[in-house]
Design a protein around this motif. Sequence first.
Motif, mmCIF file in Angstrom:
data_model
loop_
_atom_site.group_PDB
_atom_site.id
_atom_site.type_symbol
_atom_site.label_atom_id
_atom_site.label_comp_id
_atom_site.label_asym_id
_atom_site.label_seq_id
_atom_site.Cartn_x
_atom_site.Cartn_y
_atom_site.Cartn_z
ATOM 1 N N ALA A 102 0.810 -1.228 0.000
ATOM 2 C CA ALA A 102 0.000 0.000 0.000
ATOM 3 C C ALA A 102 0.844 1.280 0.000
ATOM 4 C CB ALA A 102 -0.978 -0.020 1.173
ATOM 5 N N PRO A 103 1.898 1.393 0.813
ATOM 6 C CA PRO A 103 2.705 2.632 0.740
ATOM 7 C C PRO A 103 3.342 2.842 -0.633
ATOM 8 C CG PRO A 103 3.205 1.428 2.753
ATOM 9 C CD PRO A 103 2.332 0.531 1.923
ATOM 10 N N MET A 104 3.742 1.746 -1.283
ATOM 11 C CA MET A 104 4.320 1.881 -2.632
ATOM 12 C C MET A 104 3.272 2.344 -3.628
ATOM 13 S SD MET A 104 7.001 -1.139 -3.333
ATOM 14 C CE MET A 104 6.862 -2.351 -2.058
ATOM 15 N N VAL A 105 2.052 1.812 -3.493
ATOM 16 C CA VAL A 105 0.967 2.231 -4.379
ATOM 17 C C VAL A 105 0.677 3.715 -4.159
ATOM 18 C CG1 VAL A 105 -1.496 1.930 -4.871
ATOM 19 C CG2 VAL A 105 -0.040 -0.069 -4.542
ATOM 20 N N GLU A 106 0.700 4.133 -2.916
ATOM 21 C CA GLU A 106 0.483 5.554 -2.611
ATOM 22 C C GLU A 106 1.564 6.419 -3.258
ATOM 23 O OE1 GLU A 106 -1.284 8.947 -1.133
ATOM 24 O OE2 GLU A 106 -2.082 6.927 -1.237
ATOM 25 N N GLU A 107 2.820 6.002 -3.149
ATOM 26 C CA GLU A 107 3.914 6.777 -3.763
ATOM 27 C C GLU A 107 3.790 6.772 -5.292
ATOM 28 O OE1 GLU A 107 7.935 6.146 -2.367
ATOM 29 O OE2 GLU A 107 7.134 5.426 -0.443
ATOM 30 N N TYR A 108 3.347 5.646 -5.845
ATOM 31 C CA TYR A 108 3.135 5.588 -7.301
ATOM 32 C C TYR A 108 2.102 6.627 -7.719
ATOM 33 C CZ TYR A 108 1.241 4.050 -11.742
ATOM 34 O OH TYR A 108 0.786 4.022 -13.032
ATOM 35 N N TRP A 109 0.997 6.713 -6.984
ATOM 36 C CA TRP A 109 -0.039 7.682 -7.335
ATOM 37 C C TRP A 109 0.429 9.116 -7.113
ATOM 38 C CZ3 TRP A 109 -3.259 6.197 -10.640
ATOM 39 C CH2 TRP A 109 -3.808 4.923 -10.607
ATOM 40 N N GLN A 110 1.467 9.299 -6.288
ATOM 41 C CA GLN A 110 2.030 10.643 -6.072
ATOM 42 C C GLN A 110 3.027 11.010 -7.166
ATOM 43 O OE1 GLN A 110 0.634 12.529 -3.809
ATOM 44 N NE2 GLN A 110 -0.577 10.795 -3.116
ATOM 45 N N GLY A 111 3.338 10.055 -8.074
ATOM 46 C CA GLY A 111 4.180 10.381 -9.209
ATOM 47 C C GLY A 111 5.465 9.585 -9.340
ATOM 48 N N ASP A 112 5.763 8.680 -8.409
ATOM 49 C CA ASP A 112 6.995 7.892 -8.492
ATOM 50 C C ASP A 112 6.734 6.661 -9.374
ATOM 51 O OD1 ASP A 112 9.420 6.704 -8.171
ATOM 52 O OD2 ASP A 112 9.323 6.586 -5.975
#
Length: 169
Positions: A102-112
């Motif tokens: 989930a934290p990686m998915v969140e960072e992906y949606w933030q642009g990473d």
Amino acid sequence: MSLESTLNTSNAALREGVPAQQTYDYLVRGRMAGRGPAPKQNAVRRNKQPTEELTGKAVEAPPLFKRAKYSTATHRWWDTWADSPQAEAFLPTDWERLQMLAPMVEEYWQGDLKLLAEIRLNEERLGATVRDRQSLRMKLDKIKDEAEADALPEGVIDMDLYRELGGDS
């Protein structure tokens, strides 16, 4: 097979460019060219893997840890997994993997965007796409809602209701 029909078939095969020995083997000896012995009639596969039969029934998924700190996109991602048919096969370790993802998915949606490969790899292990489910040997029965399953197709008349309303008297 009579001799005349054998010769006719053999001549036709030769005209089509099939080698004479191969034609002779097929017509007279009853076998075709190939390598090794013919397979057994009732061969049993010994390497068949078990399949996971999925019914699509809803399961009680654990809540997303610290849900309030995540965006709507990550909530949607978690809810999609929680409502997915393969969720019924998940063990606590599978849910923990999603919690860690989930934290990686969140960072992906933030642009990473570089995190997409790691997300995809983890989701593949859980059966995210049709191909992933095939390789995991997950078999999904397409279950509809009970209301949809009992509903008649469009354009079909419910004869019991028709009779109740006074039709066909």
